[in-house]
Design a protein around this motif. Structure first.
Motif, short mmCIF file in Angstrom:
data_model
loop_
_atom_site.label_atom_id
_atom_site.label_comp_id
_atom_site.label_asym_id
_atom_site.label_seq_id
_atom_site.Cartn_x
_atom_site.Cartn_y
_atom_site.Cartn_z
N PHE A 161 0.82 -1.21 0.00
CA PHE A 161 0.00 0.00 0.00
C PHE A 161 0.86 1.26 0.00
O PHE A 161 1.87 1.35 0.69
CB PHE A 161 -0.93 0.01 1.21
CG PHE A 161 -1.86 -1.16 1.28
CD1 PHE A 161 -2.94 -1.26 0.41
CD2 PHE A 161 -1.64 -2.18 2.20
CE1 PHE A 161 -3.79 -2.35 0.47
CE2 PHE A 161 -2.49 -3.26 2.26
CZ PHE A 161 -3.56 -3.36 1.39
N HIS A 162 0.41 2.26 -0.77
CA HIS A 162 1.04 3.58 -0.79
C HIS A 162 -0.06 4.61 -0.59
O HIS A 162 -1.01 4.68 -1.38
CB HIS A 162 1.76 3.81 -2.12
CG HIS A 162 2.49 5.12 -2.19
ND1 HIS A 162 3.63 5.38 -1.46
CD2 HIS A 162 2.23 6.25 -2.90
CE1 HIS A 162 4.07 6.60 -1.71
NE2 HIS A 162 3.23 7.15 -2.58
N VAL A 163 0.05 5.39 0.50
CA VAL A 163 -1.01 6.33 0.88
C VAL A 163 -0.51 7.75 0.70
O VAL A 163 0.48 8.16 1.32
CB VAL A 163 -1.45 6.09 2.34
CG1 VAL A 163 -2.63 7.01 2.69
CG2 VAL A 163 -1.82 4.64 2.57
N ARG A 164 -1.19 8.51 -0.17
CA ARG A 164 -0.87 9.92 -0.40
C ARG A 164 -1.90 10.79 0.32
O ARG A 164 -3.07 10.43 0.41
CB ARG A 164 -0.93 10.24 -1.89
CG ARG A 164 -0.01 9.41 -2.76
CD ARG A 164 -0.25 9.72 -4.23
NE ARG A 164 -1.58 9.32 -4.67
CZ ARG A 164 -2.35 10.02 -5.50
NH1 ARG A 164 -1.92 11.19 -5.97
NH2 ARG A 164 -3.53 9.57 -5.87
N ASN A 165 -1.44 11.93 0.84
CA ASN A 165 -2.34 12.88 1.47
C ASN A 165 -2.60 14.11 0.62
O ASN A 165 -3.43 14.94 0.95
CB ASN A 165 -1.80 13.30 2.84
CG ASN A 165 -1.63 12.12 3.79
OD1 ASN A 165 -0.56 11.90 4.32
ND2 ASN A 165 -2.67 11.35 3.99
N LEU A 166 -1.85 14.24 -0.49
CA LEU A 166 -2.03 15.35 -1.41
C LEU A 166 -2.22 14.80 -2.82
O LEU A 166 -1.46 13.92 -3.25
CB LEU A 166 -0.83 16.29 -1.38
CG LEU A 166 -0.56 17.04 -0.07
CD1 LEU A 166 0.76 17.79 -0.15
CD2 LEU A 166 -1.69 18.00 0.24
N SER A 207 4.42 3.23 -8.50
CA SER A 207 4.24 2.09 -9.39
C SER A 207 4.39 0.78 -8.63
O SER A 207 5.23 0.65 -7.74
CB SER A 207 5.27 2.16 -10.52
OG SER A 207 5.17 1.03 -11.36
N GLY A 208 3.54 -0.20 -8.97
CA GLY A 208 3.62 -1.52 -8.37
C GLY A 208 2.96 -1.61 -7.02
O GLY A 208 3.07 -2.65 -6.35
N HIS A 209 2.28 -0.56 -6.59
CA HIS A 209 1.61 -0.56 -5.28
C HIS A 209 0.13 -0.26 -5.45
O HIS A 209 -0.30 0.27 -6.48
CB HIS A 209 2.23 0.49 -4.36
CG HIS A 209 3.59 0.13 -3.85
ND1 HIS A 209 4.70 0.11 -4.66
CD2 HIS A 209 4.02 -0.24 -2.61
CE1 HIS A 209 5.76 -0.24 -3.94
NE2 HIS A 209 5.37 -0.46 -2.70
N ILE A 210 -0.64 -0.59 -4.42
CA ILE A 210 -2.03 -0.16 -4.35
C ILE A 210 -2.03 1.24 -3.78
O ILE A 210 -1.61 1.46 -2.64
CB ILE A 210 -2.86 -1.11 -3.46
CG1 ILE A 210 -2.88 -2.52 -4.04
CG2 ILE A 210 -4.28 -0.58 -3.29
CD1 ILE A 210 -3.51 -3.55 -3.12
#
Length: 332
Positions: A111-116, A123-126
């Motif tokens: 998992f990759h979580v962005r706040n902006l 790439s390669g992550h949810i």
């Protein structure tokens, strides 16, 4: 009973000067504040562009900070011993958003979580976009990241779930992650705060998570703990996630365990290392056993499994008079 949450307290900010070293030492969560029902959100930033050692600490409180809380805050930045703290009352609903703006993206397992929205996907992550809001659960907190890592591991070792619940969902992030891992599951998420439920719905739209009561959809409810008829109707769950605080986790143990199918899994977080034994005792009493534990700093994530019912050893079920609520508590 009503589903409405208590009226939110007015928000306050306390500002103290600090050094760069002190600011860097505050990276992560402060265990002493975590024992409070509503711990403050701490943010550090450069105070003067021409002085790389001049920093500031901003602490956002829900409700007017007590002298004891301010005293504890001072212990975090010894260089400010002689400084007078700046104490401000903030407009309603602004403080969590302000405290979360500019947070760095978080990667936890797949998992990759962005706040902006301006931050690039990985790439390669949810990838999830959880923008700064009035609800907690952006992925920055060690407990949220710990849950994401545990969910990722559970999927990697081949665990399968068909009916998932996220109690105290905050922004909806953990429910979204579970649906990505098990896309054919039924999913339920709840929070005591109706604002958090509204924000979860907005985040679901932003991340293309379908809302509804069917397979592969997320059903959202405002509820204190699990005190909602729909939450009980949709049980039993084979995976239940509760990332809240140790007190309500213990209080809700009978209610949460009663909603989990025999052989099912409960994922607990929001507790400190020194609180883990008390939490585990409460859940073992309800027929749960510890299957796995993972610690991130002072914050453990517990994976529990419900023992199958065998004759007289059948796990104790929920009291018929219990309403499954822990008023005043929501997700971290």
């Amino acid at each position: 009973m009503t589903d409405a949450a208590p009226t939110a307290a007015q928000s306050w900010k306390v500002t103290l000067p600090c050094t760069r070293a002190e600011a860097e030492a505050l990276d992560g969560d402060i265990a002493a504040f975590a024992l409070m029902n509503s711990p403050p959100v701490l943010m550090t930033s450069e105070a003067a562009p021409d002085d790389e050692n001049a920093w500031r600490l901003d602490a956002y409180f829900e409700g007017e900070p007590s002298p004891a809380a301010i005293k504890l805050l001072r212990t975090l930045v010894p260089s400010a011993a002689g400084a007078k703290p700046l104490i401000e009352q903030l407009p309603d609903e602004d403080w969590v958003t302000l405290s979360q703006q500019g947070l760095e993206p978080v990667t936890a397992g797949r998992f990759h979580v962005r706040n902006l929205a301006a931050d690039p996907e990985r790439s390669g992550h949810i990838n999830f976009l959880i923008e700064a809001s009035r609800a907690f659960g952006t992925g920055q907190h060690e407990t949220t990241a710990g849950c994401l890592l545990m969910l990722d591991r559970m999927r990697r070792i081949g665990m399968r779930f068909g009916n998932v619940a996220d109690v105290g969902t905050g922004t909806g992030l953990l429910a979204f992650a579970a649906l990505h891992l098990w896309p054919r599951a039924y999913a339920t998420a709840s929070d005591i705060d109706p604002v958090a439920v509204d924000i979860s719905a907005q985040n679901a739209a932003a991340n293309r998570i379908p809302l509804g009561r069917g397979q592969g959809q997320l059903a959202l409810y405002t509820a204190a703990g699990v005190d909602h008829p729909a939450i009980a109707t949709r049980a039993p769950y084979d995976l239940l996630i509760a990332n809240i605080l140790a007190g309500p986790l213990i209080e809700l143990a009978p209610s949460l365990c009663a909603l989990v199918d025999e052989g099912g899994t409960i994922l607990l977080a929001g507790l400190l290392q020194e609180q883990a034994d008390a939490v585990l005792t409460a859940y073992r009493t309800q027929g749960m056993r510890l299957a796995e534990r993972s610690d991130r700093g002072d914050w453990p994530t517990l994976r529990l499994r419900k023992r199958p019912a065998i004759g007289w050893k059948r796990p104790r079920r929920i009291d018929r008079q219990a309403r499954g609520e822990a008023p005043g508590f929501g997700s971290l």
